[in-house]
Design an enzyme around this catalytic site. Structure first.
Site, PDB file in Angstrom:
ATOM      1  N   GLY A  47       3.827  -0.315  -1.348  1.00 53.48           N
ATOM      2  CA  GLY A  47       3.698  -0.906  -2.672  1.00 53.48           C
ATOM      3  C   GLY A  47       4.891  -0.619  -3.552  1.00 53.48           C
ATOM      4  CE1 TYR A  72      -3.196   2.909   0.411  1.00 55.34           C
ATOM      5  CE2 TYR A  72      -3.502   2.327   2.700  1.00 55.34           C
ATOM      6  CZ  TYR A  72      -3.814   3.111   1.623  1.00 55.34           C
ATOM      7  OH  TYR A  72      -4.740   4.118   1.756  1.00 55.34           O
ATOM      8  CB  CYS A  73       0.954   4.324   0.088  1.00 53.70           C
ATOM      9  SG  CYS A  73       1.556   6.022  -0.018  1.00 53.70           S
ATOM     10  CG  LEU A  74       6.121   5.787   0.797  1.00 54.39           C
ATOM     11  CD1 LEU A  74       4.849   6.631   0.784  1.00 54.39           C
ATOM     12  CD2 LEU A  74       7.019   6.251   1.934  1.00 54.39           C
TER      13      LEU A  74
END
Length: 607
Positions: free
Chosen positions: A342, A338-340
């Site tokens: 990912g 998720y986000c960073l």
């Protein structure tokens, strides 16, 4: 050397400078401030002191942007004439509108707010003098938008910075922000006899006291990890100096053979994915028969200043993957970032594929970017000048503070996150009801100096990952090496990871990519449990053999579905998984991974 003479130590250390001979006839160089403070230390200290006044924004970066804009505008007489004509047109239209309105005649608005601007929606703004005030502000805003854009020769980055700063300064002056020019505030104050202003003053004092003491926003006491949030049953099965690994208790008689490993962003606490029970993605996955592991990152302090991106990969993803493999041997893993998290997962997956490591069964990327050329308005804060300034701030304290990060994100949506809240809480004297997502958002974490510098430079500024320059263990990685199927999720209103940027994973990989676009923003779009009344999503599988679809054509072609995207993703995971098996035990002491405690663990409570 003649007898009786000794070497002059200061002279002996002088460098050989062009045009100057170092010898006995050269006087010693007197010590300088730079020498006394050690090279760049004096410069860094100056920047740290300035940052307290500039809120962490580099004055040099702003100066360069506005100098570029102003000099090119000064050499553009046609653009100047166009702006003069526009100003005259705006003034004439506003005067005619005001005269017609004052005479009791129908007066169509000169300009309408942008569709996301709700400041002047109330009918009270249609009455004079407030109609003229609001219309004049919107016309001025439009003029400055035209003035700061479309000037030939200005770099795209400097144009974006100049336009953004002009918009922020104008938003400060919006008539909706002031008692004397806001008809709704005047009416409320008259009806309450000023009690709203008194209550607003108390609210402001309370907020100031909470900021000084490090307490969360008003109402957040009702939302605490382990009590009302992050309550999905599970155990901490591994801990190192950077993260804890949580394994969740099964709730179904059978589970899918392949477990899930979730890698959240370390910019916030992991329980964004395990909020209250009705909003918990982790609880939903466990209830669908998945064995779920999640990384809970440590909130770093100054002692972690030298942790870098590769430390997060090794001590985070790779250590967690080793633990999952030991607890559940001979099983591949569905990895979710998720986000960073990912972005880091993309790096780790590429390195694993390069090295022949086949432990991953699939990769899911939630609002995560791998190409940063179109990374949205955050790029306004990314250039050499701003990064140098930010690095000096982090150098002094060893990390990027939570308030410094929050300020940058709030600026991107200042109307919603700063000014409307100020008016609501301090002028109307009201408080918004806290939610689990709002409480989580206030529970931010710090970012280590080295890691954040590497992240911003290597990814945002230099775009090393997308261009094949990002090195892991001394060799560059390529996302084209990833062969496992990918499920990528973008959110339509994302200011942090714009969905078109997330979509670029289709271009960067040579594997099947199922891309899903959901309504909502970076956080609310991901936290969309089944039953949400207003969510829609689009999804299409893009095979590696298929012709490329640009994001706009993809959006036109993808069918629209109502509801949460969670069941769609869960069905994809089920298709990628093997047979159902008996639920595994929590931890595995004989393999070196005993149960260390109850979820949500220790690190989530670190302030």
């Amino acid at each position: 050397m003649p007898p009786g003479e000794t070497e002059r130590p200061d002279t002996a250390r002088l460098p050989d400078l062009p045009g100057y001979a170092v010898g006995d006839d050269v006087d010693p160089v007197p010590p300088t401030l730079a020498g006394l403070f050690g090279g760049e230390v004096l410069d860094r200290m100056l920047h740290v002191g300035m940052a307290r006044v500039t809120a962490g924004i580099s004055p040099a970066a702003l100066g360069l942007a506005f100098a570029d804009w102003w000099m090119h505008l000064a050499m553009a007489p046609a653009k100047q004439a166009e702006l003069s004509q526009l100003a005259w047109s705006h003034a004439t239209r506003l005067a005619l509108n005001t005269a017609r309105s004052a005479g009791g005649l129908a007066a169509p608005p000169c300009i309408r707010p942008q569709h996301r601007d709700k400041r002047f929606d109330d009918p009270a703004w249609r009455r004079q003098p407030f109609n003229t005030i609001a219309q004049g502000f919107l016309l001025t805003q439009q003029w400055w938008q035209e003035a700061t854009t479309g000037v030939r020769g200005v770099s795209r980055h400097h144009e974006a910075v100049a336009s953004f700063v002009a918009r922020q300064l104008l938003d400060v002056l919006s008539p909706s922000n002031y008692l004397a020019s806001n008809p709704l505030l005047l009416r409320e104050t008259a009806e309450q006899g000023g009690a709203n202003l008194y209550q607003g003053w108390l609210n402001a004092l309370e907020d100031g006291e909470r900021r000084m003491t490090g307490r969360g926003p008003a109402g957040s006491e009702a939302f605490r990890p382990g009590r009302t949030l992050a309550v999905t049953p599970g155990k901490v099965v591994y801990r190192n100096d950077l993260m804890e690994l949580i394994q969740y208790s099964p709730t179904t008689g059978k589970v899918y053979r392949e477990p899930l490993l979730i890698v959240p962003a370390w910019i916030m606490k992991y329980y964004i994915l395990d909020l209250s029970p009705g909003n918990s993605l982790i609880r939903y996955l466990v209830g669908q028969g998945h064995t779920v592991f999640v990384i809970s990152w440590k909130n770093p302090g100054s002692e972690e200043r030298d942790l870098g991106m590769d430390d997060y990969r090794r001590l985070g993803i790779m250590a967690a993957l080793a633990a999952v493999n030991a607890i559940l041997p001979d099983r591949q893993v569905h990895a979710v970032g998720y986000c960073l998290g990912g972005t880091l997962l993309s790096i780790a997956a590429a390195a694993m594929s390069r090295d022949g490591d086949d432990r991953l069964k699939s990769v899911t990327l939630l609002a995560a970017q791998a190409d940063f050329t179109e990374a949205g308005e955050l790029m306004l804060f990314i250039d050499e000048s701003q990064l140098t300034y930010l690095e000096d701030i982090m150098w002094a304290q060893g990390y990027l503070d939570t308030s410094q990060m929050a300020g940058a994100f709030q600026l991107l949506r200042s109307n919603d996150l700063i000014w409307s809240r100020m008016v609501h809480d301090y002028y109307f004297g009201k408080r918004s009801d806290q939610s689990d997502l709002m409480a989580w958002n206030a529970d931010a974490t710090r970012m280590p100096y080295r890691m954040h510098s590497e992240y911003l430079r290597r990814l945002f500024l230099n775009n090393d990952l997308a261009q094949g320059r990002y090195a892991v263990e001394g060799r560059p990685v390529a996302l084209t090496d990833i062969t496992v199927p990918i499920f990528a999720v973008g959110t339509a209103k994302d200011h942090v990871a714009p969905w078109r940027s997330v979509y670029k994973i289709v271009l960067l990989t040579d594997t099947d990519v199922t891309f899903l676009l959901t309504s909502g923003g970076h956080n609310a779009g991901i936290v969309t449990p089944p039953g949400h009344p207003r969510r829609i999503y689009q999804v299409v599988r893009l095979g590696f053999e298929d012709a490329y679809l640009d994001p706009d054509r993809w959006r036109e072609a993808a069918p629209v579905h109502k509801g949460s995207w969670w069941p769609q993703w869960q069905a994809w995971l089920a298709d990628q998984s093997g047979a159902l098996v008996a639920p595994p035990p929590l931890g595995r002491a004989e393999a070196g991974y005993p149960v260390l405690g109850e979820a949500p663990g220790r690190y989530v409570h670190q302030a």
